[in-house]
Design a protein around this motif. Structure first.
Motif, mmCIF file in Angstrom:
data_model
loop_
_atom_site.group_PDB
_atom_site.id
_atom_site.type_symbol
_atom_site.label_atom_id
_atom_site.label_comp_id
_atom_site.label_asym_id
_atom_site.label_seq_id
_atom_site.Cartn_x
_atom_site.Cartn_y
_atom_site.Cartn_z
ATOM 1 N N HIS A 113 63.993 31.769 28.022
ATOM 2 C CA HIS A 113 65.053 31.185 28.868
ATOM 3 C C HIS A 113 64.952 32.047 30.083
ATOM 4 C CE1 HIS A 113 66.833 28.893 25.817
ATOM 5 N NE2 HIS A 113 66.804 29.767 25.118
ATOM 6 N N GLN A 114 63.533 32.385 30.499
ATOM 7 C CA GLN A 114 63.222 33.144 31.748
ATOM 8 C C GLN A 114 64.204 34.434 32.038
ATOM 9 O OE1 GLN A 114 63.592 29.388 32.914
ATOM 10 N NE2 GLN A 114 61.450 29.309 31.459
ATOM 11 N N ILE A 115 64.892 35.150 31.130
ATOM 12 C CA ILE A 115 65.727 36.304 31.389
ATOM 13 C C ILE A 115 64.792 37.467 31.759
ATOM 14 C CG2 ILE A 115 67.449 37.697 30.225
ATOM 15 C CD1 ILE A 115 68.246 34.615 28.806
ATOM 16 N N PRO A 116 64.937 38.259 32.603
ATOM 17 C CA PRO A 116 64.054 39.255 33.036
ATOM 18 C C PRO A 116 64.143 40.454 31.684
ATOM 19 C CG PRO A 116 66.088 39.420 34.512
ATOM 20 C CD PRO A 116 66.199 38.169 33.482
ATOM 21 N N THR A 117 62.725 40.754 31.474
ATOM 22 C CA THR A 117 62.837 41.852 30.550
ATOM 23 C C THR A 117 61.472 42.431 30.509
ATOM 24 O OG1 THR A 117 63.201 42.410 28.165
ATOM 25 C CG2 THR A 117 62.003 40.364 28.392
ATOM 26 N N GLY A 118 61.367 43.565 30.146
ATOM 27 C CA GLY A 118 59.697 44.207 29.930
ATOM 28 C C GLY A 118 58.850 43.415 29.110
ATOM 29 N N GLY A 119 57.752 43.581 29.428
ATOM 30 C CA GLY A 119 56.609 43.277 28.680
ATOM 31 C C GLY A 119 56.459 43.928 27.252
ATOM 32 N N TYR A 120 56.019 42.941 26.426
ATOM 33 C CA TYR A 120 55.859 43.651 24.787
ATOM 34 C C TYR A 120 54.867 43.104 24.191
ATOM 35 C CZ TYR A 120 57.428 39.396 22.628
ATOM 36 O OH TYR A 120 57.666 38.070 22.424
ATOM 37 N N ALA A 121 54.505 43.665 23.085
ATOM 38 C CA ALA A 121 53.504 43.059 21.996
ATOM 39 C C ALA A 121 54.176 43.343 20.731
ATOM 40 C CB ALA A 121 52.160 43.900 22.276
ATOM 41 N N SER A 122 54.189 42.484 19.795
ATOM 42 C CA SER A 122 54.635 42.657 18.348
ATOM 43 C C SER A 122 53.423 43.030 17.491
ATOM 44 C CB SER A 122 55.358 41.400 17.926
ATOM 45 O OG SER A 122 55.606 41.565 16.566
ATOM 46 N N THR A 123 53.500 44.234 16.650
ATOM 47 C CA THR A 123 52.547 44.932 15.783
ATOM 48 C C THR A 123 53.018 44.889 14.499
ATOM 49 O OG1 THR A 123 53.143 47.051 16.246
ATOM 50 C CG2 THR A 123 51.763 46.072 17.901
ATOM 51 N N ALA A 124 51.890 44.751 13.439
ATOM 52 C CA ALA A 124 52.097 44.773 12.077
ATOM 53 C C ALA A 124 51.801 45.783 11.248
ATOM 54 C CB ALA A 124 51.735 43.480 11.676
ATOM 55 N N SER A 125 50.995 46.644 12.264
ATOM 56 C CA SER A 125 50.388 48.027 11.452
ATOM 57 C C SER A 125 50.138 49.218 12.619
ATOM 58 C CB SER A 125 48.983 47.821 10.984
ATOM 59 O OG SER A 125 48.042 47.563 12.074
ATOM 60 N N GLY A 177 58.513 46.119 8.082
ATOM 61 C CA GLY A 177 59.001 45.422 9.689
ATOM 62 C C GLY A 177 57.902 45.753 10.461
ATOM 63 N N ARG A 178 58.050 44.860 11.686
ATOM 64 C CA ARG A 178 57.062 45.213 12.441
ATOM 65 C C ARG A 178 57.476 46.383 13.515
ATOM 66 N NH1 ARG A 178 53.527 40.317 12.225
ATOM 67 N NH2 ARG A 178 53.246 40.768 14.581
ATOM 68 N N VAL A 179 56.771 46.644 14.605
ATOM 69 C CA VAL A 179 57.119 47.444 15.568
ATOM 70 C C VAL A 179 56.869 46.601 17.084
ATOM 71 C CG1 VAL A 179 56.387 49.453 17.017
ATOM 72 C CG2 VAL A 179 56.839 49.582 14.335
ATOM 73 N N LEU A 180 57.751 46.651 17.801
ATOM 74 C CA LEU A 180 57.256 46.187 19.147
ATOM 75 C C LEU A 180 56.960 47.260 19.899
ATOM 76 C CD1 LEU A 180 58.545 43.637 18.046
ATOM 77 C CD2 LEU A 180 60.114 43.305 20.367
ATOM 78 N N VAL A 181 55.898 46.986 20.675
ATOM 79 C CA VAL A 181 55.411 48.032 21.670
ATOM 80 C C VAL A 181 55.842 47.291 22.963
ATOM 81 C CG1 VAL A 181 53.390 49.241 22.773
ATOM 82 C CG2 VAL A 181 53.473 48.686 20.377
ATOM 83 N N GLU A 182 56.786 48.253 23.712
ATOM 84 C CA GLU A 182 57.347 47.681 24.957
ATOM 85 C C GLU A 182 56.973 48.451 26.112
ATOM 86 O OE1 GLU A 182 61.379 45.845 22.958
ATOM 87 O OE2 GLU A 182 61.537 47.037 24.760
#
Ligand code: GLY
Length: 418
Positions: A113-125, A177-182
Protein backbone atom coordinates in the motif's frame (compact mmCIF):
# COMPACT_ATOMS: atom_id res chain seq x y z
CA UNK A 1 -23.95 -1.34 29.79
CA UNK A 2 -21.59 -4.10 30.94
CA UNK A 3 -18.13 -3.65 29.43
CA UNK A 4 -15.11 -5.88 29.90
CA UNK A 5 -11.48 -4.89 29.32
CA UNK A 6 -9.14 -7.77 28.48
CA UNK A 7 -5.67 -7.44 29.97
CA UNK A 8 -3.95 -6.75 33.27
CA UNK A 9 -1.35 -4.00 32.85
CA UNK A 10 -1.06 -0.24 33.08
CA UNK A 11 -2.80 0.25 29.73
CA UNK A 12 -5.78 -1.77 30.94
CA UNK A 13 -5.87 0.18 34.20
CA UNK A 14 -6.01 3.36 32.10
CA UNK A 15 -8.74 1.91 29.84
CA UNK A 16 -10.82 0.84 32.86
CA UNK A 17 -10.40 4.32 34.38
CA UNK A 18 -11.43 6.09 31.16
CA UNK A 19 -14.48 3.83 30.82
CA UNK A 20 -15.47 4.47 34.44
CA UNK A 21 -15.24 8.21 33.81
CA UNK A 22 -17.54 8.01 30.78
CA UNK A 23 -20.75 9.98 30.89
CA UNK A 24 -22.82 6.82 30.32
CA UNK A 25 -21.43 5.28 33.56
CA UNK A 26 -21.03 1.67 32.39
CA UNK A 27 -20.51 -1.32 34.65
CA UNK A 28 -16.84 -2.15 34.04
CA UNK A 29 -15.25 -5.60 34.32
CA UNK A 30 -11.70 -6.72 33.70
CA UNK A 31 -10.12 -10.07 32.85
CA UNK A 32 -7.62 -11.21 34.07
CA UNK A 33 -7.16 -7.82 35.75
CA UNK A 34 -5.09 -7.18 38.85
CA UNK A 35 -5.66 -6.39 42.52
CA UNK A 36 -5.42 -2.66 41.79
CA UNK A 37 -7.70 -2.81 38.74
CA UNK A 38 -10.29 -4.69 40.79
CA UNK A 39 -10.69 -1.61 42.97
CA UNK A 40 -12.68 -0.07 40.10
CA UNK A 41 -13.61 -2.99 37.83
CA UNK A 42 -15.33 -6.26 38.63
CA UNK A 43 -13.55 -9.57 38.08
CA UNK A 44 -15.19 -11.88 35.55
CA UNK A 45 -16.73 -14.90 37.30
CA UNK A 46 -15.98 -18.33 35.82
CA UNK A 47 -12.98 -20.42 34.85
CA UNK A 48 -11.10 -19.20 31.79
CA UNK A 49 -8.56 -21.38 30.03
CA UNK A 50 -8.79 -20.19 26.43
CA UNK A 51 -10.67 -17.86 24.07
CA UNK A 52 -13.73 -20.16 24.04
CA UNK A 53 -14.13 -20.26 27.82
CA UNK A 54 -13.46 -16.51 28.06
CA UNK A 55 -16.30 -15.79 25.65
CA UNK A 56 -18.54 -18.28 27.49
CA UNK A 57 -17.83 -16.49 30.78
CA UNK A 58 -18.62 -13.13 29.16
CA UNK A 59 -21.91 -14.47 27.83
CA UNK A 60 -22.84 -15.91 31.22
CA UNK A 61 -22.23 -12.50 32.85
CA UNK A 62 -24.20 -10.62 30.19
CA UNK A 63 -21.21 -8.62 28.90
CA UNK A 64 -22.35 -6.23 26.16
CA UNK A 65 -19.01 -4.87 24.94
CA UNK A 66 -15.55 -6.41 24.93
CA UNK A 67 -12.51 -4.11 24.76
CA UNK A 68 -9.28 -5.85 23.80
CA UNK A 69 -6.33 -4.38 25.64
CA UNK A 70 -3.62 -7.01 25.17
CA UNK A 71 -2.57 -8.05 21.70
CA UNK A 72 -2.12 -11.77 22.45
CA UNK A 73 -5.84 -12.38 22.99
CA UNK A 74 -6.69 -10.57 19.75
CA UNK A 75 -4.11 -12.55 17.78
CA UNK A 76 -5.64 -15.72 19.24
CA UNK A 77 -9.08 -14.81 17.86
CA UNK A 78 -10.83 -13.12 20.79
CA UNK A 79 -12.69 -10.65 18.56
CA UNK A 80 -13.69 -13.38 16.08
CA UNK A 81 -15.13 -15.61 18.82
CA UNK A 82 -16.78 -12.80 20.80
CA UNK A 83 -18.41 -11.28 17.72
CA UNK A 84 -19.62 -14.72 16.56
CA UNK A 85 -21.32 -15.01 19.96
CA UNK A 86 -22.99 -11.63 19.53
CA UNK A 87 -20.67 -9.56 21.77
CA UNK A 88 -19.48 -6.42 19.94
CA UNK A 89 -15.73 -6.17 20.35
CA UNK A 90 -13.35 -3.24 20.17
CA UNK A 91 -10.17 -4.84 18.87
CA UNK A 92 -9.56 -6.46 15.51
CA UNK A 93 -10.17 -10.02 14.36
CA UNK A 94 -7.17 -12.38 14.24
CA UNK A 95 -6.53 -11.90 10.52
CA UNK A 96 -6.15 -8.14 11.01
CA UNK A 97 -4.22 -8.49 14.27
CA UNK A 98 -1.48 -10.03 12.12
CA UNK A 99 -0.43 -6.43 11.50
CA UNK A 100 1.09 -6.63 14.96
CA UNK A 101 1.57 -10.37 15.42
CA UNK A 102 3.65 -10.82 12.25
CA UNK A 103 6.29 -8.24 11.44
CA UNK A 104 6.62 -9.71 7.94
CA UNK A 105 2.86 -9.48 7.33
CA UNK A 106 3.05 -5.82 8.36
CA UNK A 107 6.00 -5.09 6.07
CA UNK A 108 4.27 -6.76 3.11
CA UNK A 109 1.13 -4.73 3.87
CA UNK A 110 3.14 -1.49 3.91
CA UNK A 111 4.94 -2.31 0.69
CA UNK A 112 1.64 -3.28 -1.00
CA UNK A 113 0.00 0.00 0.00
CA UNK A 114 3.03 2.28 -0.53
CA UNK A 115 3.24 3.22 3.14
CA UNK A 116 6.70 4.59 3.96
CA UNK A 117 8.85 2.21 6.00
CA UNK A 118 12.44 1.01 6.19
CA UNK A 119 13.83 -1.70 3.92
CA UNK A 120 13.96 -5.26 5.27
CA UNK A 121 14.88 -8.87 4.62
CA UNK A 122 13.07 -11.85 6.13
CA UNK A 123 15.43 -14.58 7.34
CA UNK A 124 14.91 -18.15 8.58
CA UNK A 125 18.28 -18.97 10.13
CA UNK A 126 21.27 -17.47 11.84
CA UNK A 127 23.34 -17.70 8.66
CA UNK A 128 20.64 -16.04 6.55
CA UNK A 129 20.28 -13.23 9.10
CA UNK A 130 24.02 -12.62 9.22
CA UNK A 131 24.18 -12.54 5.44
CA UNK A 132 21.32 -10.01 5.34
CA UNK A 133 23.06 -7.79 7.92
CA UNK A 134 26.16 -7.94 5.74
CA UNK A 135 28.29 -6.25 8.40
CA UNK A 136 26.20 -3.04 8.27
CA UNK A 137 25.54 -1.52 11.71
CA UNK A 138 23.44 -0.27 13.35
CA UNK A 139 20.80 -2.73 12.28
CA UNK A 140 17.37 -3.63 13.62
CA UNK A 141 16.47 -7.27 14.26
CA UNK A 142 12.86 -8.26 14.90
CA UNK A 143 11.45 -11.65 15.84
CA UNK A 144 8.47 -12.25 13.54
CA UNK A 145 5.89 -12.86 16.23
CA UNK A 146 4.52 -11.58 19.50
CA UNK A 147 7.22 -11.35 22.14
CA UNK A 148 5.73 -9.02 24.76
CA UNK A 149 7.92 -6.12 23.65
CA UNK A 150 11.13 -8.17 23.91
CA UNK A 151 11.47 -9.35 20.32
CA UNK A 152 13.26 -6.29 18.93
CA UNK A 153 16.96 -5.49 19.12
CA UNK A 154 18.67 -2.39 17.80
CA UNK A 155 22.22 -3.66 17.35
CA UNK A 156 25.19 -1.35 17.03
CA UNK A 157 27.71 -4.13 16.48
CA UNK A 158 28.16 -7.79 15.63
CA UNK A 159 28.37 -8.90 19.26
CA UNK A 160 24.88 -7.53 20.00
CA UNK A 161 23.45 -8.99 16.80
CA UNK A 162 24.97 -12.42 17.51
CA UNK A 163 23.53 -12.40 21.02
CA UNK A 164 20.00 -11.63 19.77
CA UNK A 165 20.20 -14.13 16.91
CA UNK A 166 21.38 -16.83 19.34
CA UNK A 167 18.41 -16.06 21.61
CA UNK A 168 16.01 -16.47 18.69
CA UNK A 169 17.48 -19.25 16.57
CA UNK A 170 19.48 -21.28 19.13
CA UNK A 171 17.70 -20.76 22.46
CA UNK A 172 14.25 -20.29 20.80
CA UNK A 173 13.38 -17.78 23.52
CA UNK A 174 10.22 -16.74 21.66
CA UNK A 175 9.44 -20.12 20.05
CA UNK A 176 9.84 -20.89 16.36
CA UNK A 177 9.90 -17.98 13.97
CA UNK A 178 11.78 -15.91 11.43
CA UNK A 179 13.80 -12.76 12.01
CA UNK A 180 13.39 -9.57 10.03
CA UNK A 181 16.60 -7.67 9.40
CA UNK A 182 15.51 -4.07 9.03
CA UNK A 183 17.12 -0.87 7.90
CA UNK A 184 18.01 1.31 10.90
CA UNK A 185 16.03 4.57 10.78
CA UNK A 186 17.25 7.61 12.69
CA UNK A 187 15.10 10.38 14.15
CA UNK A 188 12.63 11.10 16.94
CA UNK A 189 9.76 8.68 17.38
CA UNK A 190 6.05 9.45 17.49
CA UNK A 191 3.16 7.11 18.24
CA UNK A 192 0.02 7.92 16.28
CA UNK A 193 -2.94 5.89 17.50
CA UNK A 194 -6.22 5.99 15.62
CA UNK A 195 -9.62 4.58 16.36
CA UNK A 196 -10.58 2.61 13.24
CA UNK A 197 -13.92 1.10 12.34
CA UNK A 198 -14.96 -0.27 8.97
CA UNK A 199 -12.82 2.14 6.95
CA UNK A 200 -13.44 5.21 9.12
CA UNK A 201 -10.75 6.55 11.43
CA UNK A 202 -10.13 9.21 14.05
CA UNK A 203 -6.62 10.14 15.12
CA UNK A 204 -6.18 10.35 18.90
CA UNK A 205 -3.71 12.67 20.63
CA UNK A 206 -0.18 11.97 19.33
CA UNK A 207 2.30 10.65 21.87
CA UNK A 208 5.97 9.84 22.24
CA UNK A 209 7.16 6.97 24.35
CA UNK A 210 10.63 6.42 25.71
CA UNK A 211 11.59 2.82 25.15
CA UNK A 212 15.12 2.71 26.52
CA UNK A 213 15.74 2.07 30.20
CA UNK A 214 18.07 4.96 30.87
CA UNK A 215 18.28 8.72 30.48
CA UNK A 216 19.45 9.94 27.10
CA UNK A 217 17.96 6.80 25.51
CA UNK A 218 20.77 4.70 26.97
CA UNK A 219 20.52 1.07 28.00
CA UNK A 220 18.32 -1.77 26.85
CA UNK A 221 14.91 -1.55 25.21
CA UNK A 222 11.97 -1.86 27.59
CA UNK A 223 8.20 -1.92 27.19
CA UNK A 224 8.39 1.89 27.66
CA UNK A 225 9.64 3.99 30.59
CA UNK A 226 7.27 6.91 30.10
CA UNK A 227 5.31 8.87 27.54
CA UNK A 228 4.30 12.39 26.67
CA UNK A 229 1.16 13.35 24.75
CA UNK A 230 -0.36 16.52 23.35
CA UNK A 231 -2.38 17.68 20.35
CA UNK A 232 0.62 19.91 19.58
CA UNK A 233 3.33 17.31 20.18
CA UNK A 234 3.92 17.60 16.46
CA UNK A 235 2.85 20.49 14.27
CA UNK A 236 -0.30 20.43 12.18
CA UNK A 237 1.56 20.17 8.89
CA UNK A 238 3.44 17.07 10.05
CA UNK A 239 0.27 15.48 11.43
CA UNK A 240 -1.42 16.13 8.06
CA UNK A 241 1.51 14.44 6.32
CA UNK A 242 1.28 11.44 8.68
CA UNK A 243 -2.44 11.24 8.04
CA UNK A 244 -2.08 11.33 4.26
CA UNK A 245 0.98 9.06 3.93
CA UNK A 246 0.38 6.60 6.78
CA UNK A 247 -3.00 6.63 8.54
CA UNK A 248 -5.33 6.96 5.56
CA UNK A 249 -3.41 4.53 3.31
CA UNK A 250 -3.30 2.03 6.19
CA UNK A 251 -7.03 2.23 6.79
CA UNK A 252 -7.78 2.15 3.06
CA UNK A 253 -5.36 -0.78 2.73
CA UNK A 254 -7.25 -2.74 5.37
CA UNK A 255 -10.47 -2.21 3.43
CA UNK A 256 -8.83 -3.07 0.08
CA UNK A 257 -7.37 -6.28 1.54
CA UNK A 258 -10.70 -7.27 3.08
CA UNK A 259 -9.24 -7.02 6.58
CA UNK A 260 -12.02 -6.25 9.02
CA UNK A 261 -10.73 -3.77 11.61
CA UNK A 262 -12.58 -2.29 14.55
CA UNK A 263 -10.21 -1.11 17.22
CA UNK A 264 -7.16 1.00 17.85
CA UNK A 265 -4.52 0.98 15.15
CA UNK A 266 -1.15 2.11 16.47
CA UNK A 267 1.45 3.39 14.03
CA UNK A 268 4.89 3.63 15.60
CA UNK A 269 6.67 6.24 13.48
CA UNK A 270 10.14 7.58 13.12
CA UNK A 271 10.52 11.11 11.84
CA UNK A 272 13.42 10.69 9.41
CA UNK A 273 15.01 13.35 7.25
CA UNK A 274 13.04 11.77 4.37
CA UNK A 275 9.73 12.12 6.19
CA UNK A 276 7.76 9.95 8.63
CA UNK A 277 8.25 6.19 8.26
CA UNK A 278 6.45 3.35 10.01
CA UNK A 279 8.52 1.28 12.43
CA UNK A 280 5.67 -0.96 13.48
CA UNK A 281 1.93 -1.36 13.76
CA UNK A 282 0.15 -2.47 16.87
CA UNK A 283 -3.48 -3.51 16.94
CA UNK A 284 -4.29 -1.98 20.33
CA UNK A 285 -3.52 1.12 22.35
CA UNK A 286 0.11 1.69 23.27
CA UNK A 287 1.51 1.03 26.71
CA UNK A 288 2.53 3.47 28.23
CA UNK A 289 0.93 5.80 25.64
CA UNK A 290 -2.54 4.91 26.98
CA UNK A 291 -1.52 6.14 30.44
CA UNK A 292 -0.60 9.53 28.90
CA UNK A 293 -3.30 9.89 26.21
CA UNK A 294 -6.44 8.57 27.93
CA UNK A 295 -6.42 11.19 30.73
CA UNK A 296 -6.90 13.72 27.92
CA UNK A 297 -9.99 12.01 26.52
CA UNK A 298 -13.30 13.39 27.72
CA UNK A 299 -16.92 12.85 26.79
CA UNK A 300 -18.31 9.34 26.60
CA UNK A 301 -15.41 7.01 25.81
CA UNK A 302 -17.56 3.97 26.58
CA UNK A 303 -20.28 5.00 24.13
CA UNK A 304 -17.61 5.85 21.55
CA UNK A 305 -16.04 2.38 21.73
CA UNK A 306 -19.46 0.73 21.77
CA UNK A 307 -20.43 2.58 18.59
CA UNK A 308 -17.08 1.71 16.99
CA UNK A 309 -17.40 -1.96 17.90
CA UNK A 310 -20.76 -2.08 16.12
CA UNK A 311 -19.37 -0.41 12.99
CA UNK A 312 -18.63 3.27 12.30
CA UNK A 313 -17.30 6.07 14.48
CA UNK A 314 -19.09 8.98 16.11
CA UNK A 315 -16.44 11.58 16.88
CA UNK A 316 -18.96 13.76 18.70
CA UNK A 317 -18.94 11.27 21.58
CA UNK A 318 -15.40 12.14 22.67
CA UNK A 319 -13.48 15.36 23.23
CA UNK A 320 -9.72 15.83 23.39
CA UNK A 321 -8.26 18.05 26.08
CA UNK A 322 -5.64 20.37 24.59
CA UNK A 323 -3.32 20.20 27.59
CA UNK A 324 -0.09 18.19 27.83
CA UNK A 325 0.06 14.87 29.61
CA UNK A 326 3.11 13.05 30.92
CA UNK A 327 3.32 9.55 32.29
CA UNK A 328 6.36 8.32 34.22
CA UNK A 329 7.04 4.64 34.77
CA UNK A 330 8.62 3.09 37.85
CA UNK A 331 10.16 -0.28 36.99
CA UNK A 332 11.25 -3.06 39.29
CA UNK A 333 14.83 -3.87 40.24
CA UNK A 334 16.62 -5.80 37.52
CA UNK A 335 14.12 -4.91 34.75
CA UNK A 336 14.23 -5.63 31.83
CA UNK A 337 16.89 -8.40 32.03
CA UNK A 338 15.16 -9.87 35.06
CA UNK A 339 12.74 -8.47 37.55
CA UNK A 340 12.19 -8.63 41.26
CA UNK A 341 8.89 -8.98 43.06
CA UNK A 342 7.71 -8.51 46.62
CA UNK A 343 9.13 -5.05 47.32
CA UNK A 344 6.76 -2.90 49.40
CA UNK A 345 5.57 0.22 47.58
CA UNK A 346 5.46 3.35 49.70
CA UNK A 347 3.78 6.70 49.18
CA UNK A 348 0.86 5.69 46.96
CA UNK A 349 -1.60 7.39 49.31
CA UNK A 350 0.37 10.64 49.11
CA UNK A 351 -0.14 11.14 45.37
CA UNK A 352 -2.70 13.92 45.17
CA UNK A 353 -2.42 15.70 41.84
CA UNK A 354 -1.86 12.83 39.41
CA UNK A 355 -3.20 9.45 38.42
CA UNK A 356 -1.45 6.22 39.37
CA UNK A 357 -1.86 3.33 36.96
CA UNK A 358 -0.76 -0.06 38.27
CA UNK A 359 1.02 -2.48 35.95
CA UNK A 360 3.07 -4.97 37.99
CA UNK A 361 1.70 -4.72 41.52
CA UNK A 362 -0.24 -6.95 43.86
CA UNK A 363 -2.02 -6.40 47.10
CA UNK A 364 0.22 -6.66 50.16
CA UNK A 365 -2.70 -6.66 52.60
CA UNK A 366 -3.93 -3.77 54.71
CA UNK A 367 -4.65 -1.70 51.60
CA UNK A 368 -0.99 -1.59 50.55
CA UNK A 369 0.69 -2.87 47.40
CA UNK A 370 3.98 -4.58 46.60
CA UNK A 371 5.82 -5.04 43.33
CA UNK A 372 5.00 -7.98 41.08
CA UNK A 373 7.82 -7.54 38.57
CA UNK A 374 8.43 -5.70 35.29
CA UNK A 375 7.14 -2.19 34.94
CA UNK A 376 5.41 -1.66 38.26
CA UNK A 377 3.31 1.49 37.92
CA UNK A 378 3.01 4.81 36.13
CA UNK A 379 2.24 8.26 37.49
CA UNK A 380 0.45 10.53 34.98
CA UNK A 381 -0.16 14.25 35.24
CA UNK A 382 -1.53 16.91 32.93
CA UNK A 383 -0.65 20.59 32.59
CA UNK A 384 -1.19 23.60 30.37
CA UNK A 385 2.36 23.28 29.07
CA UNK A 386 4.84 20.46 28.69
CA UNK A 387 6.92 21.90 31.50
CA UNK A 388 3.91 22.20 33.82
CA UNK A 389 2.83 18.59 33.15
CA UNK A 390 6.37 17.34 33.59
CA UNK A 391 6.99 19.25 36.84
CA UNK A 392 3.75 17.97 38.30
CA UNK A 393 4.35 14.37 37.19
CA UNK A 394 7.89 14.33 38.62
CA UNK A 395 6.77 15.96 41.88
CA UNK A 396 4.08 13.32 42.35
CA UNK A 397 6.35 10.46 41.27
CA UNK A 398 8.87 11.53 43.91
CA UNK A 399 6.32 10.53 46.56
CA UNK A 400 6.27 6.89 45.44
CA UNK A 401 9.07 4.39 45.85
CA UNK A 402 10.12 0.81 46.50
CA UNK A 403 13.53 -0.84 46.92
CA UNK A 404 15.47 -1.04 43.66
CA UNK A 405 13.03 1.15 41.71
CA UNK A 406 14.18 2.37 38.30
CA UNK A 407 12.96 5.53 36.54
CA UNK A 408 14.09 8.02 33.93
CA UNK A 409 14.52 11.72 34.63
CA UNK A 410 14.21 13.04 31.05
CA UNK A 411 10.69 12.01 30.02
CA UNK A 412 9.07 14.92 28.23
CA UNK A 413 12.44 16.68 27.86
CA UNK A 414 14.53 14.51 25.55
CA UNK A 415 13.70 14.94 21.82
CA UNK A 416 12.14 18.36 22.39
CA UNK A 417 13.67 21.74 21.72
CA UNK A 418 13.86 23.64 24.97
N1 GLY B 1 4.76 1.71 23.61
C1 GLY B 1 4.96 0.69 22.68
C2 GLY B 1 3.90 -0.31 22.62
O1 GLY B 1 2.84 -0.17 23.20
O2 GLY B 1 4.08 -1.31 21.95
Amino acid sequence: MKIIVIGKGGREHALVTALNESASAPEVYCYPGSDAIFATAKPLPGVVTDVGSLVAAMLAEGIELCVGGEEAWLARGLADAARRSGIPTWGPVAASAQLEASKEFAKQFMVRHQIPTGGYASTASLDEAKAAIGGRYPTVLKFDGLAAGKGVAVCTDETQADAFLAEVFTDKRFGDGRVLVEEFLAGPEVSVISAVSDGEYQIFTPARDYKRLGDGDAGPNTGGMGAVASRVLIDEELLDEIESTVVKPSVDGLVADGLDFRGFLYAGLILTEDGPKVLEYNCRFGDPEAQAVLPLVGGDFAAYLDRGARGGLDGSLVAFDDRWSICLVLASAGYPASSRSGDAISGLGDVSDARVYHAGTRSAGGGGFETAGGRVLAVSATGASRAAARDKAYAELAKVDFPGSQRRSDIGTLHFDG
